[in-house]
Write an enzyme that holds these catalytic residues in place. Structure first.
Site, PDB file in Angstrom:
ATOM      1  N   LYS A 132      53.370  52.854  35.082  1.00 49.64           N
ATOM      2  CA  LYS A 132      52.037  52.533  35.878  1.00 49.64           C
ATOM      3  C   LYS A 132      51.636  54.006  36.093  1.00 49.64           C
ATOM      4  O   LYS A 132      52.459  54.898  35.876  1.00 49.64           O
ATOM      5  CB  LYS A 132      52.340  52.031  37.273  1.00 49.64           C
ATOM      6  CG  LYS A 132      50.942  51.553  37.952  1.00 49.64           C
ATOM      7  CD  LYS A 132      50.804  49.981  37.520  1.00 49.64           C
ATOM      8  CE  LYS A 132      49.398  49.551  37.876  1.00 49.64           C
ATOM      9  NZ  LYS A 132      49.315  47.997  37.576  1.00 49.64           N
ATOM     10  N   ASP A 172      43.664  48.819  35.439  1.00 51.19           N
ATOM     11  CA  ASP A 172      43.925  48.393  36.927  1.00 51.19           C
ATOM     12  C   ASP A 172      42.601  48.619  37.685  1.00 51.19           C
ATOM     13  O   ASP A 172      41.622  48.870  36.781  1.00 51.19           O
ATOM     14  CB  ASP A 172      45.244  48.956  37.169  1.00 51.19           C
ATOM     15  CG  ASP A 172      45.827  48.463  38.448  1.00 51.19           C
ATOM     16  OD1 ASP A 172      46.474  47.520  38.339  1.00 51.19           O
ATOM     17  OD2 ASP A 172      45.330  48.811  39.737  1.00 51.19           O
TER      18      ASP A 172
HETATM   19  P1  NDP Z   1      38.755  46.097  39.724  1.00 48.88           P
HETATM   20  O1  NDP Z   1      38.640  47.521  39.810  1.00 48.88           O
HETATM   21  O2  NDP Z   1      38.316  45.527  38.686  1.00 48.88           O
HETATM   22  O3  NDP Z   1      38.259  45.527  41.203  1.00 48.88           O
HETATM   23  C1  NDP Z   1      38.901  45.889  42.538  1.00 48.88           C
HETATM   24  C2  NDP Z   1      38.241  45.237  43.438  1.00 48.88           C
HETATM   25  O4  NDP Z   1      38.839  45.483  44.512  1.00 48.88           O
HETATM   26  C3  NDP Z   1      36.998  45.573  43.591  1.00 48.88           C
HETATM   27  O5  NDP Z   1      36.094  44.450  44.242  1.00 48.88           O
HETATM   28  C4  NDP Z   1      36.942  46.473  45.051  1.00 48.88           C
HETATM   29  O6  NDP Z   1      35.778  46.867  45.538  1.00 48.88           O
HETATM   30  C5  NDP Z   1      37.992  46.194  45.798  1.00 48.88           C
HETATM   31  N1  NDP Z   1      38.675  47.149  46.201  1.00 48.88           N
HETATM   32  C6  NDP Z   1      39.577  48.127  45.472  1.00 48.88           C
HETATM   33  N2  NDP Z   1      40.173  48.956  46.484  1.00 48.88           N
HETATM   34  C7  NDP Z   1      39.751  48.549  47.705  1.00 48.88           C
HETATM   35  C8  NDP Z   1      40.073  49.003  48.849  1.00 48.88           C
HETATM   36  N3  NDP Z   1      40.852  50.292  49.031  1.00 48.88           N
HETATM   37  N4  NDP Z   1      39.442  48.306  50.005  1.00 48.88           N
HETATM   38  C9  NDP Z   1      38.680  47.145  49.831  1.00 48.88           C
HETATM   39  N5  NDP Z   1      38.247  46.594  48.500  1.00 48.88           N
HETATM   40  C10 NDP Z   1      39.024  47.379  47.484  1.00 48.88           C
HETATM   41  O7  NDP Z   1      40.348  45.951  39.857  1.00 48.88           O
HETATM   42  P2  NDP Z   1      41.333  44.588  39.322  1.00 48.88           P
HETATM   43  O8  NDP Z   1      40.659  43.199  39.472  1.00 48.88           O
HETATM   44  O9  NDP Z   1      41.771  44.945  37.937  1.00 48.88           O
HETATM   45  O10 NDP Z   1      42.607  44.762  40.099  1.00 48.88           O
HETATM   46  C11 NDP Z   1      42.490  44.248  41.394  1.00 48.88           C
HETATM   47  C12 NDP Z   1      44.178  44.148  42.051  1.00 48.88           C
HETATM   48  O11 NDP Z   1      44.671  43.502  40.851  1.00 48.88           O
HETATM   49  C13 NDP Z   1      44.818  45.376  42.120  1.00 48.88           C
HETATM   50  O12 NDP Z   1      45.889  45.351  43.089  1.00 48.88           O
HETATM   51  C14 NDP Z   1      45.566  45.502  40.613  1.00 48.88           C
HETATM   52  O13 NDP Z   1      46.776  46.240  40.764  1.00 48.88           O
HETATM   53  C15 NDP Z   1      46.076  43.971  40.576  1.00 48.88           C
HETATM   54  N6  NDP Z   1      46.337  43.586  39.012  1.00 48.88           N
HETATM   55  C16 NDP Z   1      45.154  43.924  37.986  1.00 48.88           C
HETATM   56  C17 NDP Z   1      45.698  43.283  36.752  1.00 48.88           C
HETATM   57  C18 NDP Z   1      44.830  43.540  35.586  1.00 48.88           C
HETATM   58  O14 NDP Z   1      45.047  43.193  34.750  1.00 48.88           O
HETATM   59  N7  NDP Z   1      43.821  44.153  35.792  1.00 48.88           N
HETATM   60  C19 NDP Z   1      46.778  42.670  36.400  1.00 48.88           C
HETATM   61  C20 NDP Z   1      47.669  42.341  37.686  1.00 48.88           C
HETATM   62  C21 NDP Z   1      47.437  42.800  39.086  1.00 48.88           C
HETATM   63  P3  NDP Z   1      34.568  47.812  44.973  1.00 48.88           P
HETATM   64  O15 NDP Z   1      33.959  46.881  43.900  1.00 48.88           O
HETATM   65  O16 NDP Z   1      33.732  47.855  46.127  1.00 48.88           O
HETATM   66  O17 NDP Z   1      35.200  49.022  44.716  1.00 48.88           O
HETATM   67  O1  2IT Z   2      49.514  45.372  37.595  1.00 50.04           O
HETATM   68  C1  2IT Z   2      49.407  44.726  36.406  1.00 50.04           C
HETATM   69  O2  2IT Z   2      50.037  43.947  36.001  1.00 50.04           O
HETATM   70  C2  2IT Z   2      48.288  45.358  35.349  1.00 50.04           C
HETATM   71  N1  2IT Z   2      47.540  46.080  35.907  1.00 50.04           N
HETATM   72  C3  2IT Z   2      48.065  45.022  33.795  1.00 50.04           C
HETATM   73  C4  2IT Z   2      49.276  45.852  33.196  1.00 50.04           C
HETATM   74  C5  2IT Z   2      49.196  45.532  31.658  1.00 50.04           C
HETATM   75  O3  2IT Z   2      49.673  46.307  31.190  1.00 50.04           O
HETATM   76  O4  2IT Z   2      48.504  44.807  31.224  1.00 50.04           O
END
Ligand code: NDP
Ligand code: 2IT
Length: 451
Positions: A132, A172
């Protein structure tokens, strides 16, 4: 430091050494404690885990990179952030895991995410190691050219540590297809090679896979379906709430709606939108993905909805809740509120969104609980499918890729269920995910010798 968990006494010394080595990293240590608790339950069947410092070797990252990222702002001033890449384990395959750009990124945050990724990636069964990375860079308020220059500088340092068979980052928080494009462009320019498999989450025209964008959210809904099927229930007709409005949240909403659920809330860092008639997803995509604005603007499209500034969705009555924003966003009090309001399922789209105490409340109340390392594995699983397509210089259809994702999620669920059942705790997906994941990685680390 966290309160010591209930452990087999032989694990206490191991825990002490893990704590001593990582004393500043409380989130990493929370994951370590949860894994140790699960190991403790399975240890009678696996005495070999106590040999050759095996547990500590699985817990210790293989390599940790910390680097300076200088970049130039639009006003001509030079700025600086700290970048990270923790290459935790290559026992099962190349290091694999996302990059996060957010001001809250610290060594601890990257360390816990890399550690969770080890077990998540093992659960997919798709030959993935784990890593990561990210930076404490805040993309909010930055112009596209500033974000591009940041991505280029970040990759100028990181490129020497990457490769399609070495380390393969993805997105992420704060890193989506746009940023992956800028990172990939800089990588290809520096190494002078078209090496599509070095990053995943690419655009469809330049080596990306169908369904990768949707994968984490779609996979989460498939996982929830499998959880409910165990109870002879379905998502159809349920009322759901989702936190976040980013990549994971949006495609969770999309698939829940497609499966017949009504999703009445989502959120961003500015607050929660509650739309009792069901969210208008197109409006959310337009606000968050296209305009990169605040969810408050949702009321311009749906004046009858409510915007609750600085609030989370957890006080809204629902059958199923999906935390999809960030770590520690759902605490014990939120869990009690959800339980009092009749929640029947909670599945984590984010990494570690529910606090340890909140998970305890759900398990005690008999709520079906899907831990992130299993429930959100669809993203990285589809990254593995993207790597396969890149290696074979081929592209699968949306339908083929989506069907494979669904199969992987059903299989991840089954692996967790089987492990929990074997240990006499049927349905405990926290225990099942930890043991099934650890067992796979530990077996490989043992087989590889003193490396
Ligand atoms: P994005 O950046 O696309 O979206 C994040 C969302 O969460 C936004 O709506 C943001 O609000 C909100 N957010 C982020 N940080 C905070 C905070 N500190 N307090 C309040 N709201 C917050 O990220 P992802 O959707 O990709 O990721 C979301 C979660 O999913 C993370 O935990 C990530 O590790 C996990 N994840 C992601 C994967 C992926 O493939 N992308 C895979 C597996 C898990 P705002 O728009 O206002 O910034
Ligand atoms: O938390 C996660 O699993 C991710 N942000 C996706 C990682 C990836 O390599 O697709």
């Amino acid at each position: 430091m966290n309160d010591a968990p209930q452990l087999d006494e032989r694990l206490h010394e191991i825990r002490e050494r893990v704590v001593a080595r990582n004393v500043a990293d409380s989130a990493y240590l929370r994951v370590a404690d949860e894994i140790l608790e699960s190991i403790s339950v399975a240890l009678p069947r696996h005495p070999e885990w106590l040999e050759d410092q095996l547990i500590e070797r699985v817990f210790e990252p293989e390599r940790q990179l910390v680097f300076r990222v200088p970049w130039t702002a639009d006003d001509g001033t030079i700025r600086m952030n700290r970048g990270y890449r923790i290459q935790h384990s290559s026992a099962l395959g190349p290091y694999k895991g996302g990059l996060r750009f957010h001001p809250t990124v610290t060594h601890d945050v990257v360390a816990f995410l890399a550690f969770e990724q080890v077990f998540k990636n093992a659960l997919t069964g798709l030959s993935l190691g784990a890593g990561k990375g990210g930076a404490d860079f805040d993309p909010k308020g930055r112009s596209p050219t500033e974000v591009m220059r940041f991505c280029q500088s970040f990759m100028t340092e990181l490129h020497r540590h990457l490769g399609a068979t070495t380390d393969v980052p993805a997105g992420d928080i704060g890193v989506g297809e746009r940023e992956i494009g800028w990172l990939y462009g800089q990588y290809a320019r520096i190494v002078n090679r078209v090496e599509a498999g070095v990053l995943t989450g690419k655009g469809l025209d330049w080596g990306g896979s169908h369904v990768r964008k949707e994968a984490t959210g779609f996979g989460l809904a498939y996982f929830a379906e499998a959880m409910l099927a165990e109870r002879d229930e379905a998502l159809e007709g349920t009322t759901c709430v989702v936190s976040g409005a980013g990549n994971v949240a949006r495609y969770t909403v999309a698939k829940l709606q497609a499966l017949g659920a009504k999703v009445v809330a989502c959120s961003d860092s500015g607050g929660t939108v509650h739309d009792p008639d069901g969210l208008d997803l197109d409006a959310i995509v337009e606000i968050k993905e296209v305009r990169r604005a605040s969810l408050e603007e949702y009321l311009q499209v749906r004046p009858e909805a409510e915007h609750m500034p600085a609030a989370t969705p957890w006080s809204i009555p629902c059958d199923a809740a999906f935390p999809c924003a960030t770590q520690d966003e759902l605490d014990e009090e939120d869990a009690r509120t959800l339980v009092a309001n009749g929640v029947r399922l909670v599945a984590e789209g984010a990494n570690l969104p529910c606090t340890h105490a909140a998970i305890g409340v759900f398990l005690e109340a008999g709520v079906a609980f899907g831990p992130g390392k299993a429930a959100n594995a669809g993203g990285v699983a589809t990254s593995a499918l993207e790597m396969r397509q890149n290696a074979g210089r081929t592209a699968w259809s949306f339908e083929t890729t989506d069907a494979r994702l669904r199969d992987v999620m059903v299989e991840v669920h089954r692996r967790c269920m089987d492990a929990a059942e074997e240990l006499g705790r049927p349905g405990d997906l926290v225990l099942g995910a930890n043991v099934a994941g650890f067992r796979t990685v530990a077996r490989a680390v043992r087989a590889l010798g003193a490396v």
